[in-house]
Write a protein that holds these residues in place. Structure first.
Motif, PDB file in Angstrom:
ATOM      1  N   UNK A  80      53.195  21.132 -21.164  1.00 16.69           N
ATOM      2  CA  UNK A  80      54.447  20.371 -21.148  1.00 16.69           C
ATOM      3  C   UNK A  80      54.763  20.284 -19.932  1.00 16.69           C
ATOM      4  N   UNK A  81      53.977  18.614 -19.014  1.00 16.72           N
ATOM      5  CA  UNK A  81      54.375  18.873 -17.036  1.00 16.72           C
ATOM      6  C   UNK A  81      56.171  19.297 -16.508  1.00 16.72           C
ATOM      7  N   UNK A  82      57.132  18.956 -17.973  1.00 19.56           N
ATOM      8  CA  UNK A  82      58.307  18.155 -17.656  1.00 19.56           C
ATOM      9  C   UNK A  82      58.805  20.132 -17.197  1.00 19.56           C
ATOM     10  N   UNK A  83      58.530  21.337 -17.093  1.00 21.44           N
ATOM     11  CA  UNK A  83      58.186  22.915 -17.046  1.00 21.44           C
ATOM     12  C   UNK A  83      58.147  23.025 -15.233  1.00 21.44           C
ATOM     13  N   UNK A  84      57.262  21.799 -14.947  1.00 22.61           N
ATOM     14  CA  UNK A  84      57.136  21.965 -13.447  1.00 22.61           C
ATOM     15  C   UNK A  84      57.914  22.047 -12.686  1.00 22.61           C
ATOM     16  N   UNK A  85      58.092  23.054 -11.060  1.00 21.22           N
ATOM     17  CA  UNK A  85      58.668  22.948  -9.931  1.00 21.22           C
ATOM     18  C   UNK A  85      59.428  21.371  -9.854  1.00 21.22           C
ATOM     19  N   UNK A  86      58.934  20.497  -9.116  1.00 18.21           N
ATOM     20  CA  UNK A  86      59.818  19.270  -9.450  1.00 18.21           C
ATOM     21  C   UNK A  86      60.090  18.344 -10.439  1.00 18.21           C
ATOM     22  N   UNK A  87      59.332  18.796 -11.387  1.00 20.15           N
ATOM     23  CA  UNK A  87      60.577  17.875 -12.746  1.00 20.15           C
ATOM     24  C   UNK A  87      61.506  19.256 -12.789  1.00 20.15           C
ATOM     25  N   UNK A  88      61.670  19.814 -12.747  1.00 16.13           N
ATOM     26  CA  UNK A  88      62.689  20.687 -12.348  1.00 16.13           C
ATOM     27  C   UNK A  88      64.221  20.672 -12.170  1.00 16.13           C
ATOM     28  N   UNK A  89      63.380  20.246 -10.897  1.00 23.21           N
ATOM     29  CA  UNK A  89      64.597  20.467  -9.503  1.00 23.21           C
ATOM     30  C   UNK A  89      66.002  19.715  -9.469  1.00 23.21           C
ATOM     31  N   UNK A  90      66.559  18.525 -10.366  1.00 19.82           N
ATOM     32  CA  UNK A  90      67.930  18.604 -10.706  1.00 19.82           C
ATOM     33  C   UNK A  90      68.121  19.819 -11.472  1.00 19.82           C
ATOM     34  N   UNK A  91      67.135  19.904 -12.160  1.00 21.29           N
ATOM     35  CA  UNK A  91      68.074  21.674 -12.659  1.00 21.29           C
ATOM     36  C   UNK A  91      68.460  22.065 -11.949  1.00 21.29           C
ATOM     37  N   UNK A  92      67.016  22.216 -11.205  1.00 23.02           N
ATOM     38  CA  UNK A  92      67.115  23.865  -9.949  1.00 23.02           C
ATOM     39  C   UNK A  92      68.686  23.594  -9.500  1.00 23.02           C
ATOM     40  N   UNK A  93      68.858  22.384  -9.052  1.00 27.52           N
ATOM     41  CA  UNK A  93      70.252  22.570  -7.767  1.00 27.52           C
ATOM     42  C   UNK A  93      71.281  21.978  -8.918  1.00 27.52           C
ATOM     43  N   UNK A  94      71.299  21.736 -10.113  1.00 27.62           N
ATOM     44  CA  UNK A  94      73.035  21.431 -10.817  1.00 27.62           C
ATOM     45  C   UNK A  94      73.396  22.877 -11.081  1.00 27.62           C
ATOM     46  N   UNK A  95      72.535  24.108 -11.043  1.00 27.01           N
ATOM     47  CA  UNK A  95      73.282  25.764 -11.419  1.00 27.01           C
ATOM     48  C   UNK A  95      74.071  26.219 -10.435  1.00 27.01           C
ATOM     49  N   UNK A  96      73.870  25.410  -9.281  1.00 28.42           N
ATOM     50  CA  UNK A  96      74.376  26.220  -8.318  1.00 28.42           C
ATOM     51  C   UNK A  96      75.324  25.335  -7.151  1.00 28.42           C
ATOM     52  N   UNK A  97      76.041  25.601  -6.859  1.00 29.38           N
ATOM     53  CA  UNK A  97      77.019  26.175  -5.213  1.00 29.38           C
ATOM     54  C   UNK A  97      76.695  27.093  -4.194  1.00 29.38           C
ATOM     55  N   UNK A  98      76.350  26.659  -2.999  1.00 27.48           N
ATOM     56  CA  UNK A  98      75.796  27.098  -2.090  1.00 27.48           C
ATOM     57  C   UNK A  98      77.486  27.543  -1.154  1.00 27.48           C
ATOM     58  N   UNK A  99      77.508  28.668  -0.942  1.00 27.26           N
ATOM     59  CA  UNK A  99      78.909  28.507  -0.372  1.00 27.26           C
ATOM     60  C   UNK A  99      78.832  29.292   0.926  1.00 27.26           C
ATOM     61  N   UNK A 100      79.541  29.227   1.934  1.00 30.07           N
ATOM     62  CA  UNK A 100      79.858  30.091   3.810  1.00 30.07           C
ATOM     63  C   UNK A 100      79.911  31.275   3.101  1.00 30.07           C
ATOM     64  N   UNK A 101      78.913  32.547   3.569  1.00 27.36           N
ATOM     65  CA  UNK A 101      79.119  34.163   3.412  1.00 27.36           C
ATOM     66  C   UNK A 101      80.373  34.305   3.305  1.00 27.36           C
ATOM     67  N   UNK A 102      81.146  35.739   2.848  1.00 23.90           N
ATOM     68  CA  UNK A 102      82.620  35.800   2.678  1.00 23.90           C
ATOM     69  C   UNK A 102      82.929  35.580   4.521  1.00 23.90           C
ATOM     70  N   UNK A 103      83.743  35.389   4.758  1.00 22.99           N
ATOM     71  CA  UNK A 103      85.244  35.745   5.893  1.00 22.99           C
ATOM     72  C   UNK A 103      83.713  34.644   6.903  1.00 22.99           C
ATOM     73  N   UNK A 104      83.145  33.577   5.947  1.00 19.64           N
ATOM     74  CA  UNK A 104      82.630  32.754   7.230  1.00 19.64           C
ATOM     75  C   UNK A 104      81.878  32.714   8.024  1.00 19.64           C
ATOM     76  N   UNK A 105      81.461  33.837   8.048  1.00 15.61           N
ATOM     77  CA  UNK A 105      80.542  34.020   9.219  1.00 15.61           C
ATOM     78  C   UNK A 105      79.274  32.368   9.677  1.00 15.61           C
ATOM     79  N   UNK A 106      78.580  32.233  10.749  1.00 19.79           N
ATOM     80  CA  UNK A 106      77.881  30.689  11.043  1.00 19.79           C
ATOM     81  C   UNK A 106      76.454  31.316  10.893  1.00 19.79           C
TER      82      UNK A 106
END
Ligand code: FAD
Length: 560
Positions: free
Chosen positions: A123-149
């Motif tokens: 089932x090609x729907x399990x390939x990385x490219x096809x999963x890409x929306x789900x890969x992003x959907x679970x994540x919320x990238x944040x700055x390091x604690x304390x706000x370091x650049x």
């Protein structure tokens, strides 16, 4: 609403559209997403307690202090490959499951890991490219604690910025000895390059540590998906401290499309208050790599011959239930080195920083760097064994950069397979968990080559004045037997067991679920957790579980 006990649930509960068996990493995602639609009534049943207001589950560095009540405190069977040793096998026993107690390392694995899922299920729907929306959907990238650049330390476009689980880089930069590793990566660019982002699909090289930590706190499936607003949904019931003993047929089968299994039997832990709940639409089993096969086997779903020996009437003959478990085996190495320049902050100051503004060393759990590496293709190892890596984008080895006095080397591509079997017909009895490490000779040979790889890494001038020697175990200094005995005495698990209800193509006689995660031989019962992975990914396994669960939500919705 969150109910602490089965007694809190009225007798005349409304029918549930979806029942989720296990409120762990995958189960929390499903509970949250499926109850987004107010017309669906969702019940999630979890054996463990609530995760809220428990300091050890909030402060990232306090992971080491989490108490036994939040774990299934399993012990493995003695392993011949470890000279008869047993190992502790912890799993999360709390809302959020293992994501509430784990080391918080955030890695997705390689594109080839998912290509392997697609191959296994056709089932090609399990390939990385096809999963890409789900890969992003679970994540919320944040700055390091304390706000370091931290710009330049990651690639923004490979991250999700609007999802649920908070992820981040460490609160401060690399320690002096870690800076040497970065310098070394420039010198040995061919074999150990700097990897700009471990989560870009080809995790090979020296990467910065990314963690499921946000604003200085652990971000688990429970905090990220079952926050207060979700808990307050009138169409979601989270039933805690309640143990699922079996899944049952809801209706006698009237056609050949599979058994209608939508009912769970639950009980208070070690108690005798029993109740059944039936989903009107789907039952989803998310009890994890140990819990899921245990429930299936208790229900008569598994190897019919084996089940008959326990007097359990076989319901579906699926010999792969509980089989083909793969895991990352870890060996412990040591380098001799000059003292660190970094002095750890005193504990009271670290606590003060965390309490004041969620910064400081308590906002992180591990080292700041991880080395991921492939064993060279021309190694003698591959003259004796096929390469089990899922493809050229998958590393064979991982070495987190903790103190080199105790260096861990994980084999990411094992050939050994373990199992989960029933110990008795008592559903409360811990199952027999056989990690079966080093049962295949490839794994010991690969550890040997892995150590040689790590020795090469530490021989560059970048380490002059710091690394003064290798304290072993050294495959080039010990006899084969001596070397193996040291490894067998110190090897442990990286806690990444998967595969006990693995996926395969719909018509394959092997496997437990098909590519849409439906239990073979049944209808309206899916399995969504790490047990369905066909092989352990070259990653810490929580991110792949999140990706799987987000994808499963869509499979479930599409089937309505
Ligand atoms: C100590 C430890 C450290 C780890 N470190 C990392 C790390 O740093 N990074 C990483 O990516 N991965 C890590 N992992 C692995 C990762 O956390 C797991 O692979 C992943 O969370 C598994 O998700 P799951 O949904 O399959 O199972 P789980 O999250 O374990 O969920 C299963 C849930 O089902 C419940 N359950 C089981 N049986 C029953 C039953 N009979 N009745 C009711 N409920 C039941 C459990 O209590 C649990 O809540 C670690 C794991 C452990 C244990």
């Amino acid at each position: 609403r969150v109910l602490g006990s089965i007694d809190d649930l009225p007798d005349d509960v409304e029918p549930y559209d979806f029942i989720i068996a296990g409120g762990g990493t995958a189960g929390s995602v499903l509970a949250s997403r499926l109850s987004e639609d107010p017309k669906f009534n969702v019940l999630v049943v979890e054996a463990g307690p609530d995760n809220t207001n428990v300091l050890e589950l909030i402060v990232p560095a306090f992971q080491v202090n989490i108490t036994a009540q939040y774990f299934w405190n399993y012990t493995s069977e003695p392993m011949p490959g470890l000279n008869g040793r047993t190992l502790p096998v912890p799993r999360g026993h709390v809302l959020g499951g293992s994501s509430s107690v784990n080391g918080q390392v955030y890695t997705r694995g390689s594109t080839d890991d998912y290509k392997y899922w697609a191959r296994a299920t056709r089932d090609p729907r399990w390939e990385w490219d096809a999963l890409w929306p789900y890969i992003l959907r679970n994540e919320r990238w944040t700055n390091p604690a304390g706000g370091r650049n931290a710009s330049g330390e990651y690639i923004p476009k490979v991250h999700g910025h609007e999802g649920n689980v908070l992820t981040s880089l460490p609160w401060n930069g690399a320690f002096p000895h870690e800076l040497r590793a970065l310098e070394n990566a420039n010198i040995q660019d061919d074999e150990f390059p700097i990897l700009r982002d471990v989560n870009g699909g080809r995790p090979i090289g020296l990467s910065r540590m990314q963690s499921t930590i946000g604003h200085g706190e652990r971000s688990s499936a429970a905090t990220a998906y079952l926050g207060s607003q979700v808990r307050d949904r009138p169409n979601l019931t989270i039933l805690l401290n309640t143990y699922i003993t079996r899944v049952l047929q809801s209706n006698p089968t009237t056609d050949d499309t599979g058994l209608d299994i939508r009912t769970i039997e639950v009980a208070t832990r070690f108690g005798d208050v029993k109740r059944n709940f039936t989903a009107t639409k789907e039952l989803i089993l998310s009890a994890g790599v140990i819990g899921t096969p245990q429930i299936l086997l208790n229900s008569g779903i598994g190897n019919a011959t084996e089940l008959s020996k326990f007097g359990i009437a076989p319901v579906i003959d699926l010999p792969d239930v509980g089989q083909h478990m793969t895991d990352h085996v870890v060996s412990v190495l040591a380098w001799e080195h000059a003292p660190h320049n970094a002095t750890p902050l005193p504990a009271d100051l670290a606590w003060e920083m965390w309490e004041r503004d969620r910064t400081g060393p308590l906002t992180e759990r591990h080292a700041h760097l991880i080395l991921w590496s492939r064993i060279p293709g021309d190694s003698d190892l591959f003259k004796q064994h096929d390469d089990p890596a899922t493809g050229p984008n998958s590393p064979h080895l991982e070495m987190p950069f903790n103190d080199p006095t105790v260096s861990l080397l994980a084999l990411l591509t094992p050939k050994s397979e373990g199992s989960v079997k029933l110990r008795s017909i008592d559903p409360f009895d811990d199952p027999l968990i056989d990690l079966n490490f080093f049962s295949h000779p490839f794994d010991m040979d690969a550890i040997k080559e892995g150590i040689r790889t790590m020795k090469r890494f530490f021989t560059s001038p970048a380490w002059d004045g710091y690394i003064t020697g290798f304290a072993g175990p050294d495959p080039d200094a010990l006899s084969d037997e001596e070397f193996q005995n040291v490894i067998k005495a110190n090897a442990r698990t990286f806690w990444h067991q998967v595969g006990t209800a693995r996926m395969s193509s719909k018509h394959s006689a092997e496997g437990v679920v098909d590519g849409e995660l439906n239990l073979k031989g049944a209808k309206e019962l899916r399995i969504v957790d790490a047990s369905v992975f066909p092989y352990v990914p070259a990653a810490h396994t929580q991110a792949p579980v999140y990706i799987l669960a987000e994808r499963a939500v869509h499979l479930i919705r599409d089937a309505l």
